[in-house]
Design a protein around this motif. Structure first.
Motif, PDB file in Angstrom:
ATOM      1  N   MET A   1       4.910   8.046   3.525  1.00 45.72           N
ATOM      2  CA  MET A   1       6.184   7.859   2.859  1.00 45.72           C
ATOM      3  C   MET A   1       6.135   8.235   1.379  1.00 45.72           C
ATOM      4  SD  MET A   1       7.630   4.315   4.491  1.00 45.72           S
ATOM      5  CE  MET A   1       7.841   4.110   6.255  1.00 45.72           C
ATOM      6  N   THR A   2       4.949   8.412   0.852  1.00 44.75           N
ATOM      7  CA  THR A   2       4.821   8.830  -0.553  1.00 44.75           C
ATOM      8  C   THR A   2       4.552  10.320  -0.665  1.00 44.75           C
ATOM      9  OG1 THR A   2       2.469   8.259  -0.528  1.00 44.75           O
ATOM     10  CG2 THR A   2       4.001   6.565  -1.297  1.00 44.75           C
ATOM     11  N   GLY A   3       4.594  11.058   0.444  1.00 43.07           N
ATOM     12  CA  GLY A   3       4.437  12.506   0.410  1.00 43.07           C
ATOM     13  C   GLY A   3       3.076  12.974  -0.062  1.00 43.07           C
ATOM     14  N   GLY A   4       2.053  12.154   0.119  1.00 47.30           N
ATOM     15  CA  GLY A   4       0.710  12.536  -0.313  1.00 47.30           C
ATOM     16  C   GLY A   4       0.474  12.400  -1.801  1.00 47.30           C
ATOM     17  N   ASP A   5       1.434  11.828  -2.533  1.00 47.38           N
ATOM     18  CA  ASP A   5       1.306  11.640  -3.984  1.00 47.38           C
ATOM     19  C   ASP A   5       0.448  10.401  -4.241  1.00 47.38           C
ATOM     20  OD1 ASP A   5       1.737  10.891  -6.677  1.00 47.38           O
ATOM     21  OD2 ASP A   5       3.645  11.981  -6.707  1.00 47.38           O
ATOM     22  N   ARG A   6      -0.756  10.618  -4.724  1.00 43.18           N
ATOM     23  CA  ARG A   6      -1.693   9.505  -4.935  1.00 43.18           C
ATOM     24  C   ARG A   6      -1.195   8.522  -5.994  1.00 43.18           C
ATOM     25  NH1 ARG A   6      -6.910   9.783  -3.021  1.00 43.18           N
ATOM     26  NH2 ARG A   6      -7.418  11.632  -1.765  1.00 43.18           N
ATOM     27  N   ALA A   7      -0.547   9.035  -7.028  1.00 37.42           N
ATOM     28  CA  ALA A   7      -0.039   8.155  -8.085  1.00 37.42           C
ATOM     29  C   ALA A   7       1.050   7.232  -7.538  1.00 37.42           C
ATOM     30  CB  ALA A   7       0.493   8.985  -9.250  1.00 37.42           C
ATOM     31  N   ARG A   8       1.920   7.792  -6.708  1.00 39.40           N
ATOM     32  CA  ARG A   8       2.972   6.970  -6.106  1.00 39.40           C
ATOM     33  C   ARG A   8       2.366   5.930  -5.172  1.00 39.40           C
ATOM     34  NH1 ARG A   8       7.594   9.495  -3.031  1.00 39.40           N
ATOM     35  NH2 ARG A   8       8.335   7.341  -3.264  1.00 39.40           N
ATOM     36  N   LEU A   9       1.396   6.349  -4.371  1.00 34.34           N
ATOM     37  CA  LEU A   9       0.756   5.415  -3.442  1.00 34.34           C
ATOM     38  C   LEU A   9       0.085   4.277  -4.208  1.00 34.34           C
ATOM     39  CD1 LEU A   9      -0.139   4.581  -0.622  1.00 34.34           C
ATOM     40  CD2 LEU A   9      -2.086   6.143  -0.852  1.00 34.34           C
ATOM     41  N   ALA A  10      -0.579   4.612  -5.308  1.00 33.55           N
ATOM     42  CA  ALA A  10      -1.230   3.576  -6.120  1.00 33.55           C
ATOM     43  C   ALA A  10      -0.205   2.596  -6.669  1.00 33.55           C
ATOM     44  CB  ALA A  10      -2.013   4.222  -7.263  1.00 33.55           C
ATOM     45  N   ALA A  11       0.955   3.121  -7.095  1.00 31.73           N
ATOM     46  CA  ALA A  11       2.007   2.246  -7.618  1.00 31.73           C
ATOM     47  C   ALA A  11       2.553   1.340  -6.526  1.00 31.73           C
ATOM     48  CB  ALA A  11       3.132   3.080  -8.232  1.00 31.73           C
ATOM     49  N   VAL A  12       2.745   1.881  -5.326  1.00 35.41           N
ATOM     50  CA  VAL A  12       3.228   1.075  -4.204  1.00 35.41           C
ATOM     51  C   VAL A  12       2.250  -0.050  -3.891  1.00 35.41           C
ATOM     52  CG1 VAL A  12       3.738   1.086  -1.736  1.00 35.41           C
ATOM     53  CG2 VAL A  12       4.597   2.929  -3.189  1.00 35.41           C
TER      54      VAL A  12
ATOM     55  N   ARG B   1      12.681   2.185   9.521  1.00 33.13           N
ATOM     56  CA  ARG B   1      13.216   3.451  10.027  1.00 33.13           C
ATOM     57  C   ARG B   1      14.639   3.692   9.539  1.00 33.13           C
ATOM     58  NH1 ARG B   1      10.534   5.071  15.697  1.00 33.13           N
ATOM     59  NH2 ARG B   1       8.545   3.992  15.463  1.00 33.13           N
ATOM     60  N   LEU B   2      15.369   2.610   9.261  1.00 30.94           N
ATOM     61  CA  LEU B   2      16.720   2.761   8.738  1.00 30.94           C
ATOM     62  C   LEU B   2      16.729   3.070   7.249  1.00 30.94           C
ATOM     63  CD1 LEU B   2      18.547  -0.190  10.556  1.00 30.94           C
ATOM     64  CD2 LEU B   2      18.725   2.252  11.066  1.00 30.94           C
ATOM     65  N   ASP B   3      15.723   2.585   6.519  1.00 30.78           N
ATOM     66  CA  ASP B   3      15.694   2.780   5.065  1.00 30.78           C
ATOM     67  C   ASP B   3      14.259   3.004   4.582  1.00 30.78           C
ATOM     68  OD1 ASP B   3      16.375   2.885   2.402  1.00 30.78           O
ATOM     69  OD2 ASP B   3      16.550   0.718   2.161  1.00 30.78           O
ATOM     70  N   PRO B   4      13.620   4.117   4.973  1.00 31.28           N
ATOM     71  CA  PRO B   4      12.214   4.339   4.587  1.00 31.28           C
ATOM     72  C   PRO B   4      12.033   4.496   3.079  1.00 31.28           C
ATOM     73  CG  PRO B   4      13.144   6.292   5.628  1.00 31.28           C
ATOM     74  CD  PRO B   4      14.142   5.196   5.829  1.00 31.28           C
ATOM     75  N   LYS B   5      12.948   5.170   2.399  1.00 32.89           N
ATOM     76  CA  LYS B   5      12.810   5.377   0.961  1.00 32.89           C
ATOM     77  C   LYS B   5      12.929   4.061   0.202  1.00 32.89           C
ATOM     78  CE  LYS B   5      14.443  10.167   0.885  1.00 32.89           C
ATOM     79  NZ  LYS B   5      15.465  11.100   0.356  1.00 32.89           N
ATOM     80  N   GLY B   6      13.872   3.227   0.619  1.00 31.44           N
ATOM     81  CA  GLY B   6      14.047   1.952  -0.067  1.00 31.44           C
ATOM     82  C   GLY B   6      12.852   1.041   0.089  1.00 31.44           C
ATOM     83  N   THR B   7      12.241   1.053   1.268  1.00 25.40           N
ATOM     84  CA  THR B   7      11.084   0.204   1.520  1.00 25.40           C
ATOM     85  C   THR B   7       9.939   0.536   0.574  1.00 25.40           C
ATOM     86  OG1 THR B   7      11.711   0.037   3.850  1.00 25.40           O
ATOM     87  CG2 THR B   7       9.436  -0.512   3.282  1.00 25.40           C
ATOM     88  N   VAL B   8       9.687   1.827   0.385  1.00 24.65           N
ATOM     89  CA  VAL B   8       8.608   2.255  -0.503  1.00 24.65           C
ATOM     90  C   VAL B   8       9.028   2.133  -1.963  1.00 24.65           C
ATOM     91  CG1 VAL B   8       7.241   4.253  -1.235  1.00 24.65           C
ATOM     92  CG2 VAL B   8       7.577   3.794   1.192  1.00 24.65           C
ATOM     93  N   GLY B   9      10.269   2.514  -2.248  1.00 24.80           N
ATOM     94  CA  GLY B   9      10.721   2.589  -3.626  1.00 24.80           C
ATOM     95  C   GLY B   9      10.696   1.259  -4.363  1.00 24.80           C
ATOM     96  N   LYS B  10      11.033   0.175  -3.682  1.00 22.68           N
ATOM     97  CA  LYS B  10      11.082  -1.110  -4.376  1.00 22.68           C
ATOM     98  C   LYS B  10       9.691  -1.563  -4.814  1.00 22.68           C
ATOM     99  CE  LYS B  10      11.237  -3.677   0.014  1.00 22.68           C
ATOM    100  NZ  LYS B  10      12.071  -4.579   0.859  1.00 22.68           N
ATOM    101  N   PHE B  11       8.670  -1.283  -3.980  1.00 20.77           N
ATOM    102  CA  PHE B  11       7.312  -1.672  -4.371  1.00 20.77           C
ATOM    103  C   PHE B  11       6.726  -0.693  -5.382  1.00 20.77           C
ATOM    104  CE2 PHE B  11       7.573  -4.117  -0.384  1.00 20.77           C
ATOM    105  CZ  PHE B  11       7.167  -5.345  -0.876  1.00 20.77           C
ATOM    106  N   GLU B  12       7.113   0.562  -5.299  1.00 19.06           N
ATOM    107  CA  GLU B  12       6.673   1.523  -6.305  1.00 19.06           C
ATOM    108  C   GLU B  12       7.202   1.128  -7.681  1.00 19.06           C
ATOM    109  OE1 GLU B  12       6.993   6.298  -7.407  1.00 19.06           O
ATOM    110  OE2 GLU B  12       7.917   5.517  -5.570  1.00 19.06           O
TER     111      GLU B  12
ATOM    112  N   LEU C   1       8.089  -1.878  -8.643  1.00 31.14           N
ATOM    113  CA  LEU C   1       7.392  -3.092  -9.068  1.00 31.14           C
ATOM    114  C   LEU C   1       5.994  -2.759  -9.579  1.00 31.14           C
ATOM    115  CD1 LEU C   1       7.140  -6.154  -9.315  1.00 31.14           C
ATOM    116  CD2 LEU C   1       6.502  -6.223  -6.888  1.00 31.14           C
ATOM    117  N   GLY C   2       5.319  -1.841  -8.907  1.00 28.40           N
ATOM    118  CA  GLY C   2       3.973  -1.466  -9.329  1.00 28.40           C
ATOM    119  C   GLY C   2       3.934  -0.807 -10.686  1.00 28.40           C
ATOM    120  N   ARG C   3       5.011  -0.167 -11.090  1.00 32.28           N
ATOM    121  CA  ARG C   3       5.079   0.492 -12.395  1.00 32.28           C
ATOM    122  C   ARG C   3       5.625  -0.426 -13.484  1.00 32.28           C
ATOM    123  NH1 ARG C   3       4.138   5.884 -11.544  1.00 32.28           N
ATOM    124  NH2 ARG C   3       4.568   6.714  -9.450  1.00 32.28           N
ATOM    125  N   SER C   4       6.012  -1.650 -13.102  1.00 31.22           N
ATOM    126  CA  SER C   4       6.561  -2.596 -14.075  1.00 31.22           C
ATOM    127  C   SER C   4       5.579  -3.743 -14.285  1.00 31.22           C
ATOM    128  CB  SER C   4       7.916  -3.112 -13.582  1.00 31.22           C
ATOM    129  OG  SER C   4       7.764  -3.842 -12.385  1.00 31.22           O
ATOM    130  N   GLY C   5       6.098  -4.874 -14.736  1.00 31.17           N
ATOM    131  CA  GLY C   5       5.238  -6.021 -15.000  1.00 31.17           C
ATOM    132  C   GLY C   5       5.106  -6.910 -13.784  1.00 31.17           C
TER     133      GLY C   5
END
Length: 309
Positions: free
Chosen positions: A1-12, A190-201, A203-207
């Motif tokens: 769901m992060t498209g192979g982007d390691r930085a995004r995966l780390a943030a998630v 499956r209904l909202d794959p981007k939202g599932t990943v995006g909210k934790f990403e 959070l991972g980039r914030s406090g």
């Protein structure tokens, strides 16, 4: 769901860890039950005003409607002079023999036998169930919040994804005697794959995790198993066959109906909303329309106005 982007995966992964490490726990007291049917309870939020039966989704706990001090639709309605009566599915919804319709007929209708003509409010799948409830017993008026009704409105890709989820999940559910939350969550992903990943990403980039975020995630990840008949009906008769949208679920209610539609809802898109009654579109998502910073003005107050008639 992060498209192979390691930085995004780390943030998630960092976001997931921050959520897991949060010390927040919900502190609101559970309200007393005034009726019960087969493990399903009706919780009374007080006031001597007109009764409003609130039907939450069968899948998650009802706490999103009573999330936190100062952010509780139910306690706010009680302060406005209504008597909110919350359906708490508890473990009663996990009974193996009852599908979604069976929960309405075998649990809700008997439990509400002592009420004359309450208003009914439903949220998410609970709103779809509320339509059937209003068709089976008298109701003063009916409010539907993010109600999935025209399942054909999900589109072919989403409906195929749900069919694939059910094909993969059904054997495990039947072996376990129910479909636990760990198996239900992939349906929402499956209904909202981007939202599932995006909210934790995010959070991972914030406090640290905000208590409101943690409260919502605790709600979204909690709940008893769904019965196999209910899961089957949801996947096969609702998503695949569109029984509600095709008129096979319940007759349309002969009473005032108000439907709240969330413009940014990915769980119940606007195309799947009811096509009867009056509608109000809220500039929010599926959950934000209930607990977001603008929820009171956008939904709570119009709902109270409608319930007053």
């Amino acid at each position: 769901m992060t498209g192979g982007d390691r930085a995004r995966l780390a943030a998630v992964l960092a976001g997931v860890r921050r959520y897991q490490e949060s010390p927040y726990t919900r502190a609101l007291p559970e309200m007393p039950a005034v009726a019960e049917a087969g493990g399903v309870r009706l919780r009374d939020y007080g006031s001597e005003g007109p009764a409003v039966v609130v039907v939450p989704s069968l899948i998650n706990p009802p706490t999103v409607l009573d999330l936190a001090e100062g952010n509780s639709l139910l306690r706010w309605l009680a302060a406005q002079g209504f008597r909110p009566l919350l359906v708490d599915w508890g473990d009663g919804a996990a009974e193996r023999g009852l599908d979604i319709g069976g929960q309405v007929e075998g649990r809700l209708v008997p439990m509400l036998a002592g009420l004359e003509t309450p208003a009914v409010v439903g949220y998410c799948l609970g709103a779809t169930m509320a339509v059937k409830l209003a068709a089976l017993r008298p109701a003063a008026r009916l409010a539907l919040i993010a109600a999935p009704w025209r399942f054909s409105g999900y589109g072919a890709a989403a409906r195929d994804a749900i069919a694939g989820w059910w094909t993969a999940t059904r054997p495990s559910g039947e072996a376990l005697g129910g479909v636990p939350m760990d198996l239900l969550q992939p349906m929402f992903w499956r209904l909202d794959p981007k939202g599932t990943v995006g909210k934790f990403e995010a959070l991972g980039r914030s406090g640290a995790a905000d208590p409101g975020f943690v409260a919502l995630e605790d709600w979204a990840n909690d709940g008893p198993p769904l019965s196999v008949p209910a899961a089957r009906q949801l996947a096969e008769r609702f998503f695949a066959a569109d029984d509600p949208g095709e008129g096979r679920w319940a007759p349309l209610p002969a009473m005032p109906v108000l439907s709240f539609i969330a413009a940014r809802d990915r769980i119940v898109p606007a195309a799947a909303a009811p096509d009867f009654g009056t509608s109000i579109t809220v500039d929010a998502g599926h959950v934000g329309m209930i607990v977001g910073s603008r929820a009171r003005a956008a939904l709570w107050e119009p709902l109270a106005h409608f319930l007053r008639g």
